[in-house]
Each structure stands twice: as structure tokens, then as C-alpha cells.
Design a protein around this motif. Structure first.
Motif, PDB file in Angstrom:
ATOM      1  N   ARG A  51       1.384  -8.801  84.994  1.00 24.28           N
ATOM      2  CA  ARG A  51       0.585  -9.497  86.005  1.00 24.28           C
ATOM      3  C   ARG A  51       0.467 -10.980  85.658  1.00 24.28           C
ATOM      4  O   ARG A  51       0.630 -11.846  86.519  1.00 24.28           O
ATOM      5  CB  ARG A  51      -0.800  -8.851  86.090  1.00 24.28           C
ATOM      6  N   ARG A  52       0.194 -11.279  84.401  1.00 21.58           N
ATOM      7  CA  ARG A  52       0.054 -12.680  83.991  1.00 21.58           C
ATOM      8  C   ARG A  52       1.341 -13.459  84.185  1.00 21.58           C
ATOM      9  O   ARG A  52       1.313 -14.687  84.356  1.00 21.58           O
ATOM     10  CB  ARG A  52      -0.389 -12.763  82.526  1.00 21.58           C
ATOM     11  N   ALA A  53       2.468 -12.766  84.170  1.00 18.01           N
ATOM     12  CA  ALA A  53       3.771 -13.435  84.283  1.00 18.01           C
ATOM     13  C   ALA A  53       4.257 -13.563  85.717  1.00 18.01           C
ATOM     14  O   ALA A  53       5.391 -13.999  85.943  1.00 18.01           O
ATOM     15  CB  ALA A  53       4.803 -12.665  83.459  1.00 18.01           C
ATOM     16  N   LEU A  54       3.427 -13.206  86.697  1.00 13.86           N
ATOM     17  CA  LEU A  54       3.851 -13.339  88.086  1.00 13.86           C
ATOM     18  C   LEU A  54       4.249 -14.786  88.393  1.00 13.86           C
ATOM     19  O   LEU A  54       3.615 -15.724  87.921  1.00 13.86           O
ATOM     20  CB  LEU A  54       2.708 -12.931  89.030  1.00 13.86           C
ATOM     21  N   PRO A  55       5.275 -14.984  89.211  1.00 13.00           N
ATOM     22  CA  PRO A  55       5.624 -16.351  89.631  1.00 13.00           C
ATOM     23  C   PRO A  55       4.538 -16.898  90.556  1.00 13.00           C
ATOM     24  O   PRO A  55       3.684 -16.142  91.036  1.00 13.00           O
ATOM     25  CB  PRO A  55       6.954 -16.171  90.373  1.00 13.00           C
ATOM     26  N   PRO A  56       4.546 -18.197  90.824  1.00 12.01           N
ATOM     27  CA  PRO A  56       3.512 -18.774  91.698  1.00 12.01           C
ATOM     28  C   PRO A  56       3.483 -18.088  93.056  1.00 12.01           C
ATOM     29  O   PRO A  56       4.519 -17.822  93.667  1.00 12.01           O
ATOM     30  CB  PRO A  56       3.936 -20.245  91.823  1.00 12.01           C
TER      31      PRO A  56
END
Length: 234
Positions: A51-56
Motif C-alpha cells: 500500500r505504501r508503495a502505490l504510485p501517485p
């Protein structure tokens, strides 16, 4: 990192915890369950990392207007001095005599953690009832850590899934970021009735409401014929 982890079964076997008069059968079953709990903890961390690594996400450009207890505010104002913002869409529209008990239960838990949460991020509760009504309800519940806002034109509620196309309300939690002057959507709880498993109410994972996590620790579980109430009387 994962290749350095000790197998969950081994960690469970190493546990020194024992309780008076427990049987060997109980301990064997509890050790097997402990291994599953360790795996669940690890899976939750993998999900959080993903989740933290989701793209903008998409830029927030809608015509959104709110009113808080101190007057009108913009969407950007909801951030205060923080870079991340969580907005909970409260099922308390003007057509409701009283708000949704399930929403209220969750918000009660967030109220208890509100001061701590807002050390790291902004937290706002948006509903479609007039602010006077929301403020009165907040006083009735004794809430002091939650910031409640009226969605003045309903645009936010419609765009970010607090209101369905037919006008009915649903609970919605959205997280937004503000980076380099641009506000973007980051994440939303997207588990709906369509993604619910057979025999279960729609729920996210992890479940944000402590109520259900505590009940899951009992033999009776959550039950199928009981929901939180707004008032249990004296």
C-alpha cells in the motif's frame, strides 16, 4: 528480508507461554493457531508495504466546499499542517433522524485515538447534515478529538464514494497526500458488497473497528443477529 525470517511454525513451537491446567490437545491446537497468527501478522505487513508503495493517485481538482465548527474551509484546509489526510464519510445525511450506528461505533474508536493519530496525519469526518446538527451530535457523544465537517455541495461525497448514484449513503474512508503543492488521492477502502465472501458482511482488511477484532477472539465470534446501537439505555 523474507528469506531471513524464521518459519512461523518454528517460532510458534518456541513460545514459552503456558496456562494453568491446559491440556496437551489445547496446547497443540493453540500452537498451530499461533503459527497462523504469525503468518497473518507478516501478511498484513506485506500488504501495508504494498500500500505504501502505490504510485501517485489522481489529482484532487473537484469543486469541494466544507463547513466546520469554525466556519467554511477548503479541501486543502483539511490537511492543516500535515502532508497526509484521512477523510471518513459519515452516514449522517439530512434525511437521517440519527446517524448510522456502525459508522458511529467506528468513529468512537477513532475518537479515542484521534489525538495520537493527528500527531502523524490529519483526520476529518465529512457528512452531509448541516454543521449545527453535526456539532450537536458531537457534543452528545462527548467527542473532542474528531473534526466534523459538512459537505456543503455534496460533490466530495459523490466523487469519493460516500454517496451512490441513487443517492443512498455508504461509509467511505479515503486517504490523500499533499506533495510539492499537489493534492492527490492515495488510497481508499474499496471492499464493497460485491467483494464480500459468502455469509459475511462487507468488511475491509484489516478491519478498522476494534469491536469486531475483539469479538473475533471469543468462541461466539461476531454473531449474525447483532449490531452496535447508538444508545443502550441506563
Amino acid at each position: 528480508m523474507s528469506d531471513k525470517l524464521v518459519h512461523a511454525e518454528e517460532l510458534a513451537r518456541r513460545s514459552p507461554v503456558r496456562f494453568p491446567n491446559e491440556s496437551a490437545e489445547y496446547r497443540a491446537a493453540r500452537t498451530a493457531l499461533l503459527a497462523e497468527e504469525i503468518e497473518l501478522r507478516r501478511h498484513l505487513e506485506r500488504v501495508a508495504e504494498q500500500r505504501r508503495a502505490l504510485p501517485p493517485g489522481g489529482a484532487v481538482t473537484g469543486d469541494y466546499h466544507f463547513e466546520g465548527e469554525n466556519g467554511p474551509v477548503s479541501f486543502a484546509d483539511l490537511f492543516g499542517d500535515k502532508q497526509s489526510l484521512a477523510v471518513y464519510s459519515y452516514m449522517f445525511g439530512p434525511q437521517r433522524e440519527r446517524p448510522c450506528p456502525m459508522c458511529t461505533n467506528l468513529l468512537g474508536a477513532l475518537e479515542g485515538n484521534g489525538a495520537d493519530i493527528q500527531q502523524r496525519m490529519a483526520l476529518a469526518v465529512v457528512a452531509r447534515s448541516p454543521i449545527e446538527r453535526l456539532a450537536a451530535w458531537k457534543r452528545e457523544r462527548g467527542w473532542t478529538n474528531l473534526r466534523l465537517y459538512t459537505d456543503l455541495n455534496g460533490n466530495y461525497s459523490r466523487d469519493y464514494h460516500g454517496v451512490l448514484p441513487d443517492g443512498s449513503e455508504i461509509p467511505s474512508l479515503n486517504v490523500f497526500t499533499r506533495r510539492d503543492g499537489t493534492i492527490r488521492h492515495f488510497w481508499s477502502g474499496e471492499m464493497t458488497g460485491e467483494s464480500a465472501d459468502p455469509g459475511q458482511d462487507p468488511r475491509g482488511a484489516p478491519d478498522l473497528a476494534p469491536l469486531w477484532n475483539v469479538l473475533d477472539m471469543t468462541p461466539e465470534g461476531r454473531g449474525t443477529d447483532w449490531y452496535p446501537k447508538l444508545d443502550y439505555g441506563v
